[in-house]
Design a protein around this motif. Structure first.
Motif, PDB file in Angstrom:
ATOM      1  N   SER A  85       0.927 -12.699 -60.806  1.00  0.00           N
ATOM      2  CA  SER A  85       1.487 -11.920 -59.631  1.00  0.00           C
ATOM      3  C   SER A  85       0.108 -12.104 -58.847  1.00  0.00           C
ATOM      4  O   SER A  85       0.302 -12.617 -57.644  1.00  0.00           O
ATOM      5  CB  SER A  85       1.180 -10.390 -59.974  1.00  0.00           C
ATOM      6  OG  SER A  85       0.854  -9.545 -59.048  1.00  0.00           O
ATOM      7  N   TYR A  86      -1.205 -12.334 -59.239  1.00  0.00           N
ATOM      8  CA  TYR A  86      -2.240 -12.504 -58.134  1.00  0.00           C
ATOM      9  C   TYR A  86      -2.008 -14.039 -57.680  1.00  0.00           C
ATOM     10  O   TYR A  86      -2.210 -14.401 -56.454  1.00  0.00           O
ATOM     11  CB  TYR A  86      -3.606 -12.552 -59.088  1.00  0.00           C
ATOM     12  CG  TYR A  86      -4.895 -12.541 -57.933  1.00  0.00           C
ATOM     13  CD1 TYR A  86      -5.337 -11.607 -57.387  1.00  0.00           C
ATOM     14  CD2 TYR A  86      -5.496 -14.024 -58.310  1.00  0.00           C
ATOM     15  CE1 TYR A  86      -6.420 -12.137 -56.745  1.00  0.00           C
ATOM     16  CE2 TYR A  86      -6.640 -14.167 -57.153  1.00  0.00           C
ATOM     17  CZ  TYR A  86      -6.904 -13.239 -56.464  1.00  0.00           C
ATOM     18  OH  TYR A  86      -8.244 -13.415 -55.634  1.00  0.00           O
ATOM     19  N   HIS A  87      -1.791 -15.200 -58.540  1.00  0.00           N
ATOM     20  CA  HIS A  87      -1.672 -16.524 -57.958  1.00  0.00           C
ATOM     21  C   HIS A  87      -0.363 -16.747 -57.092  1.00  0.00           C
ATOM     22  O   HIS A  87      -0.291 -17.368 -56.169  1.00  0.00           O
ATOM     23  CB  HIS A  87      -1.710 -17.399 -59.094  1.00  0.00           C
ATOM     24  CG  HIS A  87      -2.951 -17.252 -59.804  1.00  0.00           C
ATOM     25  ND1 HIS A  87      -3.220 -17.509 -61.362  1.00  0.00           N
ATOM     26  CD2 HIS A  87      -4.225 -17.315 -59.305  1.00  0.00           C
ATOM     27  CE1 HIS A  87      -4.568 -17.318 -61.331  1.00  0.00           C
ATOM     28  NE2 HIS A  87      -5.154 -17.377 -60.406  1.00  0.00           N
ATOM     29  N   CYS A  88       0.672 -15.901 -57.319  1.00  0.00           N
ATOM     30  CA  CYS A  88       1.734 -15.905 -56.649  1.00  0.00           C
ATOM     31  C   CYS A  88       1.664 -15.629 -54.869  1.00  0.00           C
ATOM     32  O   CYS A  88       1.971 -15.961 -54.106  1.00  0.00           O
ATOM     33  CB  CYS A  88       2.942 -15.167 -57.107  1.00  0.00           C
ATOM     34  SG  CYS A  88       3.735 -15.869 -58.532  1.00  0.00           S
ATOM     35  N   HIS A  89       0.827 -14.314 -55.004  1.00  0.00           N
ATOM     36  CA  HIS A  89       0.484 -13.885 -53.531  1.00  0.00           C
ATOM     37  C   HIS A  89      -0.434 -14.930 -52.893  1.00  0.00           C
ATOM     38  O   HIS A  89      -0.247 -15.033 -51.772  1.00  0.00           O
ATOM     39  CB  HIS A  89      -0.253 -12.469 -53.720  1.00  0.00           C
ATOM     40  CG  HIS A  89       0.535 -11.324 -54.297  1.00  0.00           C
ATOM     41  ND1 HIS A  89       1.568 -10.718 -53.116  1.00  0.00           N
ATOM     42  CD2 HIS A  89       0.898 -10.586 -55.403  1.00  0.00           C
ATOM     43  CE1 HIS A  89       2.327  -9.848 -53.643  1.00  0.00           C
ATOM     44  NE2 HIS A  89       1.726  -9.906 -54.964  1.00  0.00           N
ATOM     45  N   LEU A 112       8.572  -7.729 -57.899  1.00  0.00           N
ATOM     46  CA  LEU A 112       9.278  -7.008 -56.776  1.00  0.00           C
ATOM     47  C   LEU A 112       8.371  -7.190 -55.530  1.00  0.00           C
ATOM     48  O   LEU A 112       8.667  -7.628 -54.510  1.00  0.00           O
ATOM     49  CB  LEU A 112       9.456  -5.582 -56.834  1.00  0.00           C
ATOM     50  CG  LEU A 112      10.350  -4.957 -55.596  1.00  0.00           C
ATOM     51  CD1 LEU A 112      11.762  -5.512 -55.389  1.00  0.00           C
ATOM     52  CD2 LEU A 112      10.592  -3.497 -56.045  1.00  0.00           C
ATOM     53  N   ALA A 113       6.947  -6.999 -55.643  1.00  0.00           N
ATOM     54  CA  ALA A 113       5.969  -7.130 -54.696  1.00  0.00           C
ATOM     55  C   ALA A 113       6.005  -8.746 -54.158  1.00  0.00           C
ATOM     56  O   ALA A 113       5.885  -8.978 -53.003  1.00  0.00           O
ATOM     57  CB  ALA A 113       4.761  -6.684 -55.164  1.00  0.00           C
ATOM     58  N   VAL A 114       5.989  -9.541 -55.204  1.00  0.00           N
ATOM     59  CA  VAL A 114       5.780 -11.005 -54.750  1.00  0.00           C
ATOM     60  C   VAL A 114       7.261 -11.429 -54.183  1.00  0.00           C
ATOM     61  O   VAL A 114       7.042 -12.185 -53.130  1.00  0.00           O
ATOM     62  CB  VAL A 114       5.667 -11.858 -56.008  1.00  0.00           C
ATOM     63  CG1 VAL A 114       5.928 -13.402 -55.823  1.00  0.00           C
ATOM     64  CG2 VAL A 114       4.367 -11.632 -56.839  1.00  0.00           C
TER      65      VAL A 114
END
Ligand SMILES: NC(=O)c1ccc[n+]([C@@H]2O[C@H](COP(=O)([O-])OP(=O)(O)OC[C@H]3O[C@@H](n4cnc5c(N)ncnc54)[C@H](OP(=O)(O)O)[C@@H]3O)[C@@H](O)[C@H]2O)c1
Length: 345
Positions: A85-89, A112-114
């Motif tokens: 998640s962190y790296h996708c953002h 969902l956030a990504v």
């Protein structure tokens, strides 16, 4: 992100220097329309070591530095799942297209956030569910869609490899084998049949409070899929589908499927269908091998999914698509939705 023209070389960056990143890179560099530009590690020496295997690739000493490289069009995230998640953002914030290893994130909410960010920023985004791009899986999907074996009643899939309990991933926020292996089985069922009406499950917990082994029933009005996954035992790793006019079998390991068997009761010469499929597969692989592998492949099926998923990203970028039709984002979300609920059923 810069505008992509059809037939331009797509420039790739890789986050993380683990074994999966290396396997992916080995396939990526065989694609004429792709160029691996940079690889990033938290430790510069790791990136340098990785780059020694791939000519002309720039080593970055941080993920941020790679994401800021204006040359790069698309970034493949191959870090441990709890960091996805962190790296996708990070990738999307740098306005790059995104391909992220499976499972996409640790939970539905993270996924969902990504996905929302990718959609808001109009950036291509895909889960690297390489299994879906394997030719046997693709042909099985086609056979199902074309009703080759009639009305399907059951599917059974198993995926499990025994893991040393001392090596359990403690970073998965209370989850376990469902993220490592369950995601493949659920994603496959959703690919073939769509989202189930209901799901029931039973899990055997691991010492971290996650799931070590699980059994799920994915229920549809006219059929049922049972899937087993495990980090406590090595399972058959095969798929079988039974229908009113035949059956379909994908061999071990179905995520990197070496063969597909379609037995059609409609066709008394069902064996010849199987053989025809085999011949078709051989033809495809021989062609691919002669173009990019110089005919030297030891296992002609091995890791084909990595190459095909990268080719899918390139095709989508050429067409200006923000997601893949083979691995659409709503199916990534559906998979996470089911995986999230396993632990509370
Ligand atoms: N497609 C497949 O067949 C397949 C198979 C297995 C796994 N996977 C998926 O691929 C991803 C990577 O798997 P892997 O087995 O290669 O993972 P891994 O070896 O545990 O980690 C991959 C790399 O991530 C980087 N990293 C970033 N943050 C980290 C952290 N906090 N702790 C440890 N490493 C960190 C490290 O690279 P640097 O030190 O260079 O920064 C590490 O080498 C996972 O999401 C996994 O689910 C896919």
């Amino acid at each position: 992100m810069q505008k992509i023209e059809r037939n331009q070389i797509i420039k790739w960056g890789i986050l993380g220097t683990g074994k999966i990143a290396e396997q992916f890179a080995e396939q990526l560099v065989k694609i004429k329309a792709a160029k691996l530009i940079g690889v990033a590690s938290r430790q510069f020496e790791n990136a340098q070591k990785f780059c020694q295997k791939f000519e002309g690739v720039k080593a970055h000493n941080s993920y941020e530095s790679l994401c800021q490289d204006i040359e790069i069009d698309v970034v493949y995230v191959s870090t441990p799942t709890h960091m996805h998640s962190y790296h996708c953002h990070l990738v999307l914030d740098a306005n790059k297209a995104l391909l992220c290893e499976k499972p996409f994130t640790c939970s539905y909410d993270e996924a969902l956030a990504v996905i929302r960010k990718a959609q808001q920023k109009q950036l291509f985004c895909m889960e690297a569910m390489w299994m879906r791009f394997n030719p046997c899986i693709q042909m099985a999907k086609q056979a199902i869609d074309e009703n080759k074996i009639g009305n399907i009643r059951t599917l059974h899939a198993e995926l499990g490899y025994q893991k040393d309990p001392n090596l359990l991933d403690t970073r998965l926020k209370g989850r376990g084998a469902s993220l490592a292996f369950g995601c493949y089985t659920v994603s496959l069922v959703i690919y073939f049949f769509g989202k189930p009406d209901t799901v029931s499950s039973h899990i055997i917990p691991n010492s971290q409070g996650g799931d070590e082994t699980g059994a799920l029933l994915l229920n549809y009005p006219d059929k049922v899929a049972s899937v087993f996954y495990s980090e406590g035992a090595t399972l058959s790793n095969k798929v079988s589908i039974y229908a009113q006019e035949g059956s379909l079998h994908i061999d071990d390991s179905f995520i990197n499927a070496p063969s597909l068997d379609i037995v059609s009761l409609k066709d008394i010469q069902s064996r010849s269908i199987t053989e025809r499929l085999q011949i078709r597969l051989n033809r495809i692989f021989n062609k691919i091998n002669s173009i990019i592998n110089h005919g030297n492949s030891v296992n002609k099926y091995n890791n084909i999914g990595f190459r095909s998923e990268a080719e899918e990203v390139i095709k989508c970028l050429y067409l200006g698509l923000l997601e893949s039709k083979t691995m659409p984002l709503n199916e990534t979300l559906s998979t996470h939705h089911i995986l999230d609920r396993i632990l509370i059923y």
